[in-house]
Design a protein around this motif. Structure first.
Motif, PDB file in Angstrom:
ATOM      1  N   MET A 191      -8.031 -34.449  14.710  1.00  0.00           N
ATOM      2  CA  MET A 191      -8.851 -35.006  15.275  1.00  0.00           C
ATOM      3  C   MET A 191      -8.581 -33.183  16.018  1.00  0.00           C
ATOM      4  O   MET A 191      -7.455 -32.650  15.383  1.00  0.00           O
ATOM      5  CB  MET A 191      -7.193 -35.349  16.214  1.00  0.00           C
ATOM      6  N   LYS A 192      -9.219 -32.906  17.044  1.00  0.00           N
ATOM      7  CA  LYS A 192      -9.011 -31.351  17.337  1.00  0.00           C
ATOM      8  C   LYS A 192      -7.637 -31.203  18.030  1.00  0.00           C
ATOM      9  O   LYS A 192      -7.160 -31.839  19.294  1.00  0.00           O
ATOM     10  CB  LYS A 192     -10.145 -31.418  18.841  1.00  0.00           C
ATOM     11  N   ASN A 193      -6.961 -29.968  17.487  1.00  0.00           N
ATOM     12  CA  ASN A 193      -5.891 -29.234  18.156  1.00  0.00           C
ATOM     13  C   ASN A 193      -6.404 -28.558  19.242  1.00  0.00           C
ATOM     14  O   ASN A 193      -6.148 -27.084  19.202  1.00  0.00           O
ATOM     15  CB  ASN A 193      -4.860 -29.093  17.138  1.00  0.00           C
ATOM     16  N   THR A 194      -6.167 -28.996  20.589  1.00  0.00           N
ATOM     17  CA  THR A 194      -6.517 -28.237  21.797  1.00  0.00           C
ATOM     18  C   THR A 194      -5.709 -26.966  22.051  1.00  0.00           C
ATOM     19  O   THR A 194      -5.864 -25.710  22.194  1.00  0.00           O
ATOM     20  CB  THR A 194      -6.247 -29.095  22.693  1.00  0.00           C
ATOM     21  N   ARG A 195      -4.961 -26.336  21.026  1.00  0.00           N
ATOM     22  CA  ARG A 195      -4.003 -25.419  20.670  1.00  0.00           C
ATOM     23  C   ARG A 195      -4.748 -24.104  20.186  1.00  0.00           C
ATOM     24  O   ARG A 195      -4.211 -22.764  20.312  1.00  0.00           O
ATOM     25  CB  ARG A 195      -2.620 -25.994  20.402  1.00  0.00           C
ATOM     26  N   ILE A 196      -5.261 -24.859  19.383  1.00  0.00           N
ATOM     27  CA  ILE A 196      -5.688 -23.694  18.038  1.00  0.00           C
ATOM     28  C   ILE A 196      -7.496 -22.469  18.991  1.00  0.00           C
ATOM     29  O   ILE A 196      -7.800 -22.861  19.235  1.00  0.00           O
ATOM     30  CB  ILE A 196      -7.212 -24.400  17.029  1.00  0.00           C
ATOM     31  N   LYS A 197      -6.565 -21.430  18.597  1.00  0.00           N
ATOM     32  CA  LYS A 197      -7.589 -20.521  19.502  1.00  0.00           C
ATOM     33  C   LYS A 197      -7.976 -19.014  17.503  1.00  0.00           C
ATOM     34  O   LYS A 197      -9.355 -19.136  18.116  1.00  0.00           O
ATOM     35  CB  LYS A 197      -7.043 -19.306  19.963  1.00  0.00           C
ATOM     36  N   ASN A 198      -7.791 -19.538  16.764  1.00  0.00           N
ATOM     37  CA  ASN A 198      -8.045 -19.349  15.242  1.00  0.00           C
ATOM     38  C   ASN A 198      -8.238 -19.918  14.501  1.00  0.00           C
ATOM     39  O   ASN A 198      -7.248 -20.550  14.076  1.00  0.00           O
ATOM     40  CB  ASN A 198      -6.989 -17.905  15.150  1.00  0.00           C
ATOM     41  N   ILE A 199      -9.414 -19.617  13.852  1.00  0.00           N
ATOM     42  CA  ILE A 199      -9.352 -20.628  11.736  1.00  0.00           C
ATOM     43  C   ILE A 199      -9.454 -19.778  11.004  1.00  0.00           C
ATOM     44  O   ILE A 199     -10.750 -18.526  10.921  1.00  0.00           O
ATOM     45  CB  ILE A 199     -10.821 -21.483  11.788  1.00  0.00           C
ATOM     46  N   ILE A 200      -9.056 -19.825  10.210  1.00  0.00           N
ATOM     47  CA  ILE A 200      -8.953 -19.053   8.931  1.00  0.00           C
ATOM     48  C   ILE A 200      -9.328 -20.095   7.780  1.00  0.00           C
ATOM     49  O   ILE A 200      -8.828 -21.230   7.841  1.00  0.00           O
ATOM     50  CB  ILE A 200      -7.506 -18.489   8.120  1.00  0.00           C
ATOM     51  N   PHE A 201     -10.608 -19.372   7.164  1.00  0.00           N
ATOM     52  CA  PHE A 201     -11.260 -20.240   5.831  1.00  0.00           C
ATOM     53  C   PHE A 201     -11.268 -19.596   4.262  1.00  0.00           C
ATOM     54  O   PHE A 201     -10.835 -18.688   4.245  1.00  0.00           O
ATOM     55  CB  PHE A 201     -13.055 -19.990   6.349  1.00  0.00           C
ATOM     56  N   ASP A 202     -10.952 -20.502   3.765  1.00  0.00           N
ATOM     57  CA  ASP A 202     -10.595 -20.352   2.106  1.00  0.00           C
ATOM     58  C   ASP A 202     -12.311 -19.789   2.192  1.00  0.00           C
ATOM     59  O   ASP A 202     -13.624 -20.437   2.195  1.00  0.00           O
ATOM     60  CB  ASP A 202     -10.293 -21.285   1.597  1.00  0.00           C
ATOM     61  N   LEU A 203     -12.775 -19.373   0.694  1.00  0.00           N
ATOM     62  CA  LEU A 203     -14.398 -19.144   0.454  1.00  0.00           C
ATOM     63  C   LEU A 203     -14.599 -20.030  -0.742  1.00  0.00           C
ATOM     64  O   LEU A 203     -15.120 -21.197   0.025  1.00  0.00           O
ATOM     65  CB  LEU A 203     -14.813 -17.822  -0.192  1.00  0.00           C
ATOM     66  N   GLY A 204     -13.817 -20.020  -1.901  1.00  0.00           N
ATOM     67  CA  GLY A 204     -14.301 -21.091  -3.039  1.00  0.00           C
ATOM     68  C   GLY A 204     -13.891 -23.166  -2.357  1.00  0.00           C
ATOM     69  O   GLY A 204     -12.617 -23.284  -1.870  1.00  0.00           O
ATOM     70  N   ASP A 205     -15.398 -23.493  -2.941  1.00  0.00           N
ATOM     71  CA  ASP A 205     -14.871 -25.000  -2.645  1.00  0.00           C
ATOM     72  C   ASP A 205     -14.976 -24.785  -0.871  1.00  0.00           C
ATOM     73  O   ASP A 205     -14.572 -26.684  -0.559  1.00  0.00           O
ATOM     74  CB  ASP A 205     -14.679 -25.334  -3.327  1.00  0.00           C
ATOM     75  N   VAL A 206     -14.728 -24.272  -0.331  1.00  0.00           N
ATOM     76  CA  VAL A 206     -14.817 -25.111   1.181  1.00  0.00           C
ATOM     77  C   VAL A 206     -15.830 -24.132   2.325  1.00  0.00           C
ATOM     78  O   VAL A 206     -16.131 -24.645   2.948  1.00  0.00           O
ATOM     79  CB  VAL A 206     -13.295 -24.184   2.020  1.00  0.00           C
ATOM     80  N   ILE A 207     -16.007 -22.768   1.716  1.00  0.00           N
ATOM     81  CA  ILE A 207     -17.448 -22.102   2.266  1.00  0.00           C
ATOM     82  C   ILE A 207     -18.907 -22.190   0.891  1.00  0.00           C
ATOM     83  O   ILE A 207     -20.294 -22.291   1.004  1.00  0.00           O
ATOM     84  CB  ILE A 207     -17.093 -20.695   2.422  1.00  0.00           C
ATOM     85  N   LEU A 208     -18.384 -21.483   0.038  1.00  0.00           N
ATOM     86  CA  LEU A 208     -18.661 -21.270  -1.561  1.00  0.00           C
ATOM     87  C   LEU A 208     -18.711 -22.716  -2.623  1.00  0.00           C
ATOM     88  O   LEU A 208     -17.200 -22.443  -2.350  1.00  0.00           O
ATOM     89  CB  LEU A 208     -18.999 -20.385  -2.173  1.00  0.00           C
ATOM     90  N   ASN A 209     -19.864 -23.128  -2.667  1.00  0.00           N
ATOM     91  CA  ASN A 209     -19.223 -23.736  -3.878  1.00  0.00           C
ATOM     92  C   ASN A 209     -19.238 -23.422  -5.068  1.00  0.00           C
ATOM     93  O   ASN A 209     -19.534 -22.773  -5.411  1.00  0.00           O
ATOM     94  CB  ASN A 209     -20.596 -25.117  -3.763  1.00  0.00           C
ATOM     95  N   ILE A 210     -18.205 -23.874  -5.629  1.00  0.00           N
ATOM     96  CA  ILE A 210     -17.626 -23.105  -7.223  1.00  0.00           C
ATOM     97  C   ILE A 210     -17.408 -24.316  -8.329  1.00  0.00           C
ATOM     98  O   ILE A 210     -17.357 -25.427  -7.839  1.00  0.00           O
ATOM     99  CB  ILE A 210     -16.685 -22.199  -7.071  1.00  0.00           C
ATOM    100  N   ASP A 211     -17.136 -23.699  -9.061  1.00  0.00           N
ATOM    101  CA  ASP A 211     -16.636 -24.723 -10.411  1.00  0.00           C
ATOM    102  C   ASP A 211     -16.311 -23.524 -11.488  1.00  0.00           C
ATOM    103  O   ASP A 211     -16.723 -23.181 -12.192  1.00  0.00           O
ATOM    104  CB  ASP A 211     -17.826 -25.342 -11.420  1.00  0.00           C
ATOM    105  N   VAL A 212     -14.968 -23.766 -11.157  1.00  0.00           N
ATOM    106  CA  VAL A 212     -14.346 -22.580 -12.073  1.00  0.00           C
ATOM    107  C   VAL A 212     -14.077 -22.697 -13.944  1.00  0.00           C
ATOM    108  O   VAL A 212     -14.403 -21.779 -13.924  1.00  0.00           O
ATOM    109  CB  VAL A 212     -12.934 -22.919 -11.817  1.00  0.00           C
ATOM    110  N   PRO A 213     -14.725 -24.528 -14.339  1.00  0.00           N
ATOM    111  CA  PRO A 213     -14.141 -24.270 -15.510  1.00  0.00           C
ATOM    112  C   PRO A 213     -15.659 -23.415 -16.089  1.00  0.00           C
ATOM    113  O   PRO A 213     -15.752 -23.314 -17.533  1.00  0.00           O
ATOM    114  CB  PRO A 213     -14.682 -25.396 -15.870  1.00  0.00           C
ATOM    115  N   VAL A 214     -16.763 -23.490 -15.158  1.00  0.00           N
ATOM    116  CA  VAL A 214     -18.157 -22.647 -15.731  1.00  0.00           C
ATOM    117  C   VAL A 214     -18.144 -21.735 -16.149  1.00  0.00           C
ATOM    118  O   VAL A 214     -18.412 -20.885 -17.579  1.00  0.00           O
ATOM    119  CB  VAL A 214     -18.940 -23.100 -15.064  1.00  0.00           C
ATOM    120  N   ALA A 215     -17.314 -20.036 -15.744  1.00  0.00           N
ATOM    121  CA  ALA A 215     -16.915 -19.904 -16.573  1.00  0.00           C
ATOM    122  C   ALA A 215     -16.182 -19.388 -17.898  1.00  0.00           C
ATOM    123  O   ALA A 215     -16.783 -18.580 -18.280  1.00  0.00           O
ATOM    124  CB  ALA A 215     -15.967 -18.282 -15.739  1.00  0.00           C
ATOM    125  N   SER A 216     -15.225 -20.323 -18.259  1.00  0.00           N
ATOM    126  CA  SER A 216     -14.533 -19.962 -19.231  1.00  0.00           C
ATOM    127  C   SER A 216     -15.627 -20.015 -20.475  1.00  0.00           C
ATOM    128  O   SER A 216     -15.804 -20.221 -21.596  1.00  0.00           O
ATOM    129  CB  SER A 216     -13.251 -20.732 -19.343  1.00  0.00           C
TER     130      SER A 216
END
Length: 211
Positions: free
Chosen positions: A1-26
């Motif tokens: 449900m939308k919070n009408t007080r919100i004026k700002n949104i902070i996003f993480d990058l990995g698996d929020v905007i960009l898909n990642i798979d951390v174990p692939v690197a190792s």
């Protein structure tokens, strides 16, 4: 449900905007060095390789040399190291970028990511190839990166720095991250949070905030 007080949104990058798979690197480093993936993971964890690079304790050259040292592989090229390191970065769905553009007309948008300079260079290449947007800075008012800030999530200091530098209030700010500890740390400071969990994406989580 939308919070009408919100004026700002902070996003993480990995698996929020960009898909990642951390174990692939190792796994990529295991294939390069002829070792087992479990051994690579143990070496990385013992040396806190992610933390050191992602808090700016090492620059790119220092990181590459450290990889050669801990893997005992002096002939490993810069390109091979970067390719293996970046292999955890997958795709960036264009519809998520369209959502960000939509939200940007109504909210102040910020990015906050635990990451390294090598990853960000590659992320921008993926972003441009998939959407035509040249860099993350074109989508956000400010891009906050752990390696530049010298601190990483979930340390409360990183959120305090973001709030102070952006000049925003915690109770007017929404933060989305896929890591539970990161979410909890932000929530304790009074920031509204959404724990992003696959297979649900930000398209569903933020549908009430979009136009």
């Amino acid at each position: 449900m939308k919070n009408t007080r919100i004026k700002n949104i902070i996003f993480d990058l990995g698996d929020v905007i960009l898909n990642i798979d951390v174990p692939v690197a190792s796994q990529s480093f295991a294939e390069l060095s002829g070792r087992e993936q479990s051994e690579i993971l143990a070496i990385f964890n013992e040396n806190e390789i992610f933390r050191q690079f992602e808090t700016g304790s090492m620059d790119e050259a220092g990181f590459r040399n450290f990889i050669r040292e801990i893997l005992e592989f002096d002939d490993l090229s810069d390109e091979a190291i970067d390719t293996a390191w970046n292999s955890l970065l997958l795709d960036l769905p264009p519809e998520r970028v369209e959502l960000l553009k939509n939200l940007g007309t109504q909210y102040r948008l910020f990015l906050l990511s635990n990451t390294s300079s090598i990853h960000i260079t590659q992320v921008n290449k993926i972003l441009e190839a998939s959407t035509g947007v040249k860099k993350l800075q074109d989508l956000f008012e400010t891009v906050f990166l752990s390696y530049e800030m010298g601190v990483m999530k979930p340390d409360p200091l990183i959120y305090q720095k973001v709030l102070a530098q952006a000049g925003i209030k915690a109770d007017e700010t929404l933060f989305l991250d896929d890591n539970y500890d990161n979410i909890q740390a932000a929530a304790k400071l009074g920031i509204e949070v959404i724990h992003v969990q696959k297979p649900t994406t930000i398209l569903e989580y933020l549908k009430d905030y979009a136009v």
